[in-house]
Design a protein around this motif. Structure first.
Motif, PDB file in Angstrom:
ATOM      1  N   PHE A   1       6.253  -3.187 -10.996  1.00 54.81           N
ATOM      2  CA  PHE A   1       5.109  -3.976 -10.511  1.00 54.81           C
ATOM      3  C   PHE A   1       4.040  -4.114 -11.600  1.00 54.81           C
ATOM      4  O   PHE A   1       3.426  -5.172 -11.747  1.00 54.81           O
ATOM      5  CB  PHE A   1       4.512  -3.322  -9.263  1.00 54.81           C
ATOM      6  CG  PHE A   1       5.228  -3.675  -7.973  1.00 54.81           C
ATOM      7  CD1 PHE A   1       6.523  -4.145  -7.979  1.00 54.81           C
ATOM      8  CD2 PHE A   1       4.603  -3.524  -6.751  1.00 54.81           C
ATOM      9  CE1 PHE A   1       7.186  -4.464  -6.799  1.00 54.81           C
ATOM     10  CE2 PHE A   1       5.234  -3.848  -5.570  1.00 54.81           C
ATOM     11  CZ  PHE A   1       6.539  -4.310  -5.582  1.00 54.81           C
ATOM     12  N   ARG A   2       3.827  -3.050 -12.352  1.00 56.08           N
ATOM     13  CA  ARG A   2       2.826  -3.120 -13.429  1.00 56.08           C
ATOM     14  C   ARG A   2       3.259  -4.151 -14.471  1.00 56.08           C
ATOM     15  O   ARG A   2       2.445  -4.958 -14.944  1.00 56.08           O
ATOM     16  CB  ARG A   2       2.647  -1.742 -14.079  1.00 56.08           C
ATOM     17  CG  ARG A   2       1.500  -1.694 -15.097  1.00 56.08           C
ATOM     18  CD  ARG A   2       1.580  -0.454 -15.973  1.00 56.08           C
ATOM     19  NE  ARG A   2       2.735  -0.505 -16.868  1.00 56.08           N
ATOM     20  CZ  ARG A   2       2.765  -1.198 -18.004  1.00 56.08           C
ATOM     21  NH1 ARG A   2       1.720  -1.914 -18.392  1.00 56.08           N
ATOM     22  NH2 ARG A   2       3.845  -1.186 -18.763  1.00 56.08           N
TER      23      ARG A   2
ATOM     24  N   ALA B   1      -4.731  -2.000  -7.434  1.00 56.77           N
ATOM     25  CA  ALA B   1      -5.398  -1.587  -8.679  1.00 56.77           C
ATOM     26  C   ALA B   1      -6.337  -0.415  -8.375  1.00 56.77           C
ATOM     27  O   ALA B   1      -6.786  -0.253  -7.231  1.00 56.77           O
ATOM     28  CB  ALA B   1      -6.177  -2.764  -9.275  1.00 56.77           C
ATOM     29  N   PRO B   2      -6.646   0.398  -9.373  1.00 56.40           N
ATOM     30  CA  PRO B   2      -5.966   0.495 -10.673  1.00 56.40           C
ATOM     31  C   PRO B   2      -4.551   1.068 -10.505  1.00 56.40           C
ATOM     32  O   PRO B   2      -4.274   1.799  -9.558  1.00 56.40           O
ATOM     33  CB  PRO B   2      -6.848   1.456 -11.478  1.00 56.40           C
ATOM     34  CG  PRO B   2      -8.161   1.482 -10.766  1.00 56.40           C
ATOM     35  CD  PRO B   2      -7.830   1.283  -9.317  1.00 56.40           C
ATOM     36  N   PHE B   3      -3.698   0.770 -11.442  1.00 56.39           N
ATOM     37  CA  PHE B   3      -2.308   1.200 -11.355  1.00 56.39           C
ATOM     38  C   PHE B   3      -2.173   2.716 -11.279  1.00 56.39           C
ATOM     39  O   PHE B   3      -1.361   3.231 -10.510  1.00 56.39           O
ATOM     40  CB  PHE B   3      -1.548   0.672 -12.582  1.00 56.39           C
ATOM     41  CG  PHE B   3      -0.171   1.251 -12.751  1.00 56.39           C
ATOM     42  CD1 PHE B   3       0.862   0.855 -11.917  1.00 56.39           C
ATOM     43  CD2 PHE B   3       0.101   2.193 -13.751  1.00 56.39           C
ATOM     44  CE1 PHE B   3       2.132   1.389 -12.068  1.00 56.39           C
ATOM     45  CE2 PHE B   3       1.369   2.725 -13.905  1.00 56.39           C
ATOM     46  CZ  PHE B   3       2.392   2.327 -13.065  1.00 56.39           C
ATOM     47  N   ASP B   4      -2.958   3.439 -12.092  1.00 56.98           N
ATOM     48  CA  ASP B   4      -2.817   4.897 -12.162  1.00 56.98           C
ATOM     49  C   ASP B   4      -3.515   5.626 -11.013  1.00 56.98           C
ATOM     50  O   ASP B   4      -3.167   6.759 -10.697  1.00 56.98           O
ATOM     51  CB  ASP B   4      -3.356   5.421 -13.500  1.00 56.98           C
ATOM     52  CG  ASP B   4      -4.750   4.899 -13.792  1.00 56.98           C
ATOM     53  OD1 ASP B   4      -5.200   3.964 -13.101  1.00 56.98           O
ATOM     54  OD2 ASP B   4      -5.389   5.426 -14.720  1.00 56.98           O
TER      55      ASP B   4
ATOM     56  N   SER C   1       0.830  -1.203   0.000  1.00 59.41           N
ATOM     57  CA  SER C   1       0.000   0.000   0.000  1.00 59.41           C
ATOM     58  C   SER C   1       0.866   1.255   0.000  1.00 59.41           C
ATOM     59  O   SER C   1       0.513   2.270  -0.612  1.00 59.41           O
ATOM     60  CB  SER C   1      -0.921   0.003   1.228  1.00 59.41           C
ATOM     61  OG  SER C   1      -1.861  -1.053   1.160  1.00 59.41           O
ATOM     62  N   THR C   2       2.007   1.186   0.679  1.00 60.98           N
ATOM     63  CA  THR C   2       2.924   2.333   0.714  1.00 60.98           C
ATOM     64  C   THR C   2       3.475   2.612  -0.679  1.00 60.98           C
ATOM     65  O   THR C   2       3.590   3.773  -1.104  1.00 60.98           O
ATOM     66  CB  THR C   2       4.069   2.064   1.707  1.00 60.98           C
ATOM     67  OG1 THR C   2       3.513   1.800   2.997  1.00 60.98           O
ATOM     68  CG2 THR C   2       5.011   3.263   1.794  1.00 60.98           C
ATOM     69  N   ILE C   3       3.817   1.560  -1.412  1.00 62.92           N
ATOM     70  CA  ILE C   3       4.290   1.740  -2.793  1.00 62.92           C
ATOM     71  C   ILE C   3       3.167   2.283  -3.666  1.00 62.92           C
ATOM     72  O   ILE C   3       3.360   3.210  -4.468  1.00 62.92           O
ATOM     73  CB  ILE C   3       4.827   0.406  -3.341  1.00 62.92           C
ATOM     74  CG1 ILE C   3       6.130   0.037  -2.612  1.00 62.92           C
ATOM     75  CG2 ILE C   3       5.056   0.489  -4.851  1.00 62.92           C
ATOM     76  CD1 ILE C   3       6.684  -1.322  -2.976  1.00 62.92           C
ATOM     77  N   ALA C   4       1.971   1.744  -3.519  1.00 56.88           N
ATOM     78  CA  ALA C   4       0.833   2.208  -4.325  1.00 56.88           C
ATOM     79  C   ALA C   4       0.470   3.645  -4.001  1.00 56.88           C
ATOM     80  O   ALA C   4       0.018   4.394  -4.875  1.00 56.88           O
ATOM     81  CB  ALA C   4      -0.378   1.298  -4.076  1.00 56.88           C
ATOM     82  N   ASN C   5       0.687   4.057  -2.751  1.00 58.19           N
ATOM     83  CA  ASN C   5       0.255   5.366  -2.260  1.00 58.19           C
ATOM     84  C   ASN C   5       1.366   6.407  -2.338  1.00 58.19           C
ATOM     85  O   ASN C   5       1.471   7.284  -1.481  1.00 58.19           O
ATOM     86  CB  ASN C   5      -0.248   5.216  -0.812  1.00 58.19           C
ATOM     87  CG  ASN C   5      -1.066   6.403  -0.352  1.00 58.19           C
ATOM     88  OD1 ASN C   5      -1.770   7.035  -1.137  1.00 58.19           O
ATOM     89  ND2 ASN C   5      -0.965   6.714   0.928  1.00 58.19           N
ATOM     90  N   GLU C   6       2.212   6.288  -3.351  1.00 58.42           N
ATOM     91  CA  GLU C   6       3.273   7.280  -3.609  1.00 58.42           C
ATOM     92  C   GLU C   6       4.232   7.439  -2.430  1.00 58.42           C
ATOM     93  O   GLU C   6       4.767   8.519  -2.183  1.00 58.42           O
ATOM     94  CB  GLU C   6       2.672   8.653  -3.947  1.00 58.42           C
ATOM     95  CG  GLU C   6       1.628   8.634  -5.044  1.00 58.42           C
ATOM     96  CD  GLU C   6       2.195   8.207  -6.393  1.00 58.42           C
ATOM     97  OE1 GLU C   6       3.419   8.170  -6.536  1.00 58.42           O
ATOM     98  OE2 GLU C   6       1.387   7.909  -7.298  1.00 58.42           O
ATOM     99  N   GLY C   7       4.444   6.356  -1.662  1.00 57.84           N
ATOM    100  CA  GLY C   7       5.425   6.409  -0.583  1.00 57.84           C
ATOM    101  C   GLY C   7       4.876   6.808   0.763  1.00 57.84           C
ATOM    102  O   GLY C   7       5.637   6.897   1.735  1.00 57.84           O
ATOM    103  N   TYR C   8       3.588   7.031   0.879  1.00 57.68           N
ATOM    104  CA  TYR C   8       2.985   7.387   2.164  1.00 57.68           C
ATOM    105  C   TYR C   8       2.505   6.113   2.866  1.00 57.68           C
ATOM    106  O   TYR C   8       1.656   5.389   2.340  1.00 57.68           O
ATOM    107  CB  TYR C   8       1.824   8.350   1.983  1.00 57.68           C
ATOM    108  CG  TYR C   8       2.258   9.733   1.556  1.00 57.68           C
ATOM    109  CD1 TYR C   8       2.659  10.684   2.494  1.00 57.68           C
ATOM    110  CD2 TYR C   8       2.307  10.086   0.203  1.00 57.68           C
ATOM    111  CE1 TYR C   8       3.084  11.944   2.098  1.00 57.68           C
ATOM    112  CE2 TYR C   8       2.726  11.354  -0.198  1.00 57.68           C
ATOM    113  CZ  TYR C   8       3.114  12.274   0.754  1.00 57.68           C
ATOM    114  OH  TYR C   8       3.532  13.525   0.371  1.00 57.68           O
TER     115      TYR C   8
END
Length: 697
Positions: free
Chosen positions: A589-590, A640-643, A533-540
């Motif tokens: 990851f994508r 998901a979604p990646f963007d 989730s940290t990676i998906a959430n721009e490092g937060y």
């Protein structure tokens, strides 16, 4: 002459009478004066003493708050049932309690095995003592009693009552003892439950009809927890103490200093324990007025009671049921397909959450009991069972390499087996040739991660069969980077306990290489969910949480009240790494999910929800009959979604054997189900009601 003497005597008699009358007058005057002083000066004080009463308070428990899922489906309810209680007045004696118990035994039955078996030898002797007090006291001589305290005298008498004297009590007498045993637990003006399980309507009616002859006894209602979804999510909800347990002994001081009574029911596990302060409610406070004899002469409500606050959780119960179903079906498939080969696999765990808010949507686990040939829910393992996750953590490894400066974005290495002097050869799952950082993540290159680890350890000039130059502090450096994602540290989830995983003890070069590919330290599924989730959430990195909001209770039991408090996103930290580095790992990851060379493209490449993630496989050794057997922990993390990520997940299936892709199958079905449910809620059909019965587990 004689006549003269008689006259003299007559004159003296009235004089003496006058003196006597005067003295009597003075005495009456003093008495009247004293009565006047008492009446006028001290009358009010003495009258107050005559009429003196004492005001005491008692608190009546109220129902606990309920729990709902994020869509306001009821998860935990209260179910009222009959209850018989006893509230003793001040100064009540044991013989008086016995008389009440004998009367109460005429109207209720205490013939359950637990009640009657709970009557101890001491209870029987105490009963015999009260029924034969004079004979009992005769067993202790005055000389013996002289040097004893009252309590010591009583215990000595009980010791001298022979066991044979208390062996022939009738069932009715034993029931009286069982009732008195419960009554003896009661504290002054504090209700004590005498019976609340299986109180029949007839018993309730009889007790209510005869309350006038049962001082201190009341026929009332109590509450038990009710679970409309049966076992689904039950282990996370937790449990509360029973009436006989009261507050937890280990936390007695904690509860007593917060206004609890010893017989109050409290949350003892799970969310019941975590949010006890919200769920407990405000007890009704009754003011009792008692006279000098200790009898209650008046009562009134001093503080109105209020049911505990209702909790709206982040969990989606429909998704929770489906995830449990998926785990069960996929586990069952590989076990039944090859029972011998997969004889070690028995558990699958998954966490689904919103990566931007930390809201936990589903936290599930299933374990197969081979002895009973059945599955059972074991979602708590996502919080305390730590496993080596394998390549799923390679995103953290690559980011550690960027930030430490040992690799540059786009840097490539040739993927061929690594051989360090004195150690076994290490390699990727196949020789991948030259790979850059994107390809290393998409194709899961172990060798690429080995180069990062060797360089962080201080060796930039690896030569086959040479020893490595190695600085053990590299372990702490890499673990510090990993901890920024929640790996190896508590996630902060709002639950009474969680594991932080396990750190391998030997800071050696080969172990650092294993660490870099997720085969040394261990992590929980909740930690892996926070990491991805940290990676998906721009490092937060956000705190995962079960509670969405607390609501005020309302009189209408079927409705939710106004919001008391909302529990919003809590950012724990932002990883100390450049955004361009995070972007590259996200792209890797994508590609792992959506490009032909990706390790999971066969399951996710054609999905409309644009997923990204990372597969993982970790070797795990099991010893059987002295032989070492290799099994595999299969893991998967994704979002998901990646963007614009709205859902992330992590899962582990420990102790499988090579040749299956259960992790990919579970992950695919979880994301498919999430987006299907989202679509159904966006475009509801005529019948959108959710079943709240049956156990999908």
């Amino acid at each position: 002459m004689v006549e003269k003497k008689k006259k003299k005597k007559k004159s003296q008699l009235p004089f003496r009478l006058n003196i006597l009358f005067f003295i009597v007058f003075l005495l009456f005057s003093v008495l009247i004066l004293q009565l006047g002083v008492v009446q006028i000066l001290n009358g009010e004080e003495f009258q107050a003493e005559i009429e003196r009463t004492t005001k005491d308070y008692t608190e009546i428990p109220v129902p606990r708050g309920k729990m709902y899922d994020r869509n306001h489906n009821l998860i935990v309810d209260n179910e009222a049932h009959y209850s018989i209680t006893y509230t003793p007045a001040k100064g009540i004696q044991a013989i008086e309690r016995l008389k009440v118990a004998e009367k109460l035994a005429q109207y209720i039955s205490m013939d359950s095995n637990d009640d009657l078996e709970g009557v101890t030898l001491r209870n029987k002797k105490e009963y015999w003592y009260l029924k034969n007090e004079e004979e009992a006291k005769s067993r202790l001589s005055a000389e013996e009693a002289e040097g004893m305290e009252p309590g010591e005298q009583y215990n000595t008498i009980l010791e001298r009552i022979k066991k044979t004297e208390v062996d022939d009590f009738t069932k009715h007498q034993l029931e009286v003892m069982a009732i008195k045993k419960e009554m003896d637990k009661a504290m002054t003006l504090t209700p004590q439950v005498i019976k609340n399980e299986d109180v029949t309507p007839e018993e309730f009616a009889k007790v209510a009809e005869h309350l006038g002859e049962l001082p201190g006894v009341n026929a009332t209602t109590d509450w038990d927890r009710k679970y409309p979804y049966d076992d689904v999510f039950r282990n996370f909800v937790g449990s509360i103490t029973s009436e006989s347990q009261g507050i937890l002994a280990a936390k007695e001081e904690y509860y007593l200093t917060r206004g609890y009574s010893r017989n109050d029911r409290v949350g003892k596990s799970g969310l019941e324990e975590q949010y006890e302060s919200l769920l407990r409610g405000r007890k009704e406070k009754i003011q009792y007025t008692t006279n000098k004899q200790g009898k209650v002469v008046d009562s009134e409500v001093a503080v109105e009671g209020e049911r505990g606050k209702d909790l709206v959780l982040t969990i989606d119960m429909k998704l929770q049921k489906e995830v449990n179903k998926i785990l069960k079906e996929e586990l069952n498939a590989i076990i039944k397909e090859n029972p011998y080969k997969n004889r070690y696999v028995d558990t699958a765990m998954a966490v689904v959450m919103n990566p931007q808010t930390g809201e936990l949507l589903s936290v599930a686990g299933q374990t197969y009991d081979r002895v009973k040939n059945e599955f059972k829910p074991t979602g708590l393992k996502t919080l305390y069972a730590a496993h080596p996750p394998g390549s799923a953590v390679k995103g953290a490894t690559v980011l550690s390499g960027y930030e430490s400066g040992v690799i540059e974005p786009g840097q490539s290495f040739y993927d061929a087996p690594i051989k360090i002097a004195g150690t076994p050869e290490k390699s990727s799952w196949r020789n991948l040739g030259r790979v850059n950082d994107y390809e290393a993540l998409a194709q899961s290159s172990n060798v690429y991660m080995f180069y990062i680890a060797m360089r962080m350890g201080g060796d930039f000039n690896y030569q086959r069969n040479d020893k490595l130059n190695f600085d053990p502090s590299a372990f702490r450096q890499m673990r510090n980077y990993f901890s920024q994602f929640g790996l190896g540290v508590p996630t902060g989830v709002d639950f009474p306990y969680e594991s932080a995983g396990y750190e391998g003890p030997a800071p050696q070069a080969g172990n650092l290489l294993d660490f870099a590919i997720g085969q040394y330290d261990t992590y929980t599924v909740m930690q892996l969910a926070q990491y991805v989730s940290t990676i998906a959430n721009e490092g937060y990195r956000v705190r995962p949480h079960f509670l969405k909001e607390a609501r005020m209770p309302v009189p209408h039991e079927d409705k939710l009240g106004p919001v008391y408090k909302s529990y919003n996103t809590e950012v724990l930290n932002r990883i100390e790494m450049d955004q361009k580095y995070i972007d590259r790992v996200q792209e890797g990851f994508r590609r792992a999910f959506q490009t032909p060379s990706g390790t999971a493209d066969g399951y996710f490449a054609d999905k409309p929800y644009n997923p990204a993630g990372k597969t993982g496989t970790a070797e795990f050794e099991i010893y059987e009959d002295g032989n070492m057997i290799y099994t595999e922990n299969l893991s998967l993390v994704g979002y998901a979604p990646f963007d614009k990520p709205e859902v992330s997940f992590a899962l582990i299936v420990p102790h499988t054997k090579a040749g299956n892709s259960i992790n990919n199958k579970i992950g695919e079905r979880i994301l498919d189900t999430y987006f299907q449910l989202k679509k159904e809620r966006k475009n509801p059909t005529k019948d959108t009601s959710e079943e709240q019965t049956g156990n999908e587990e």
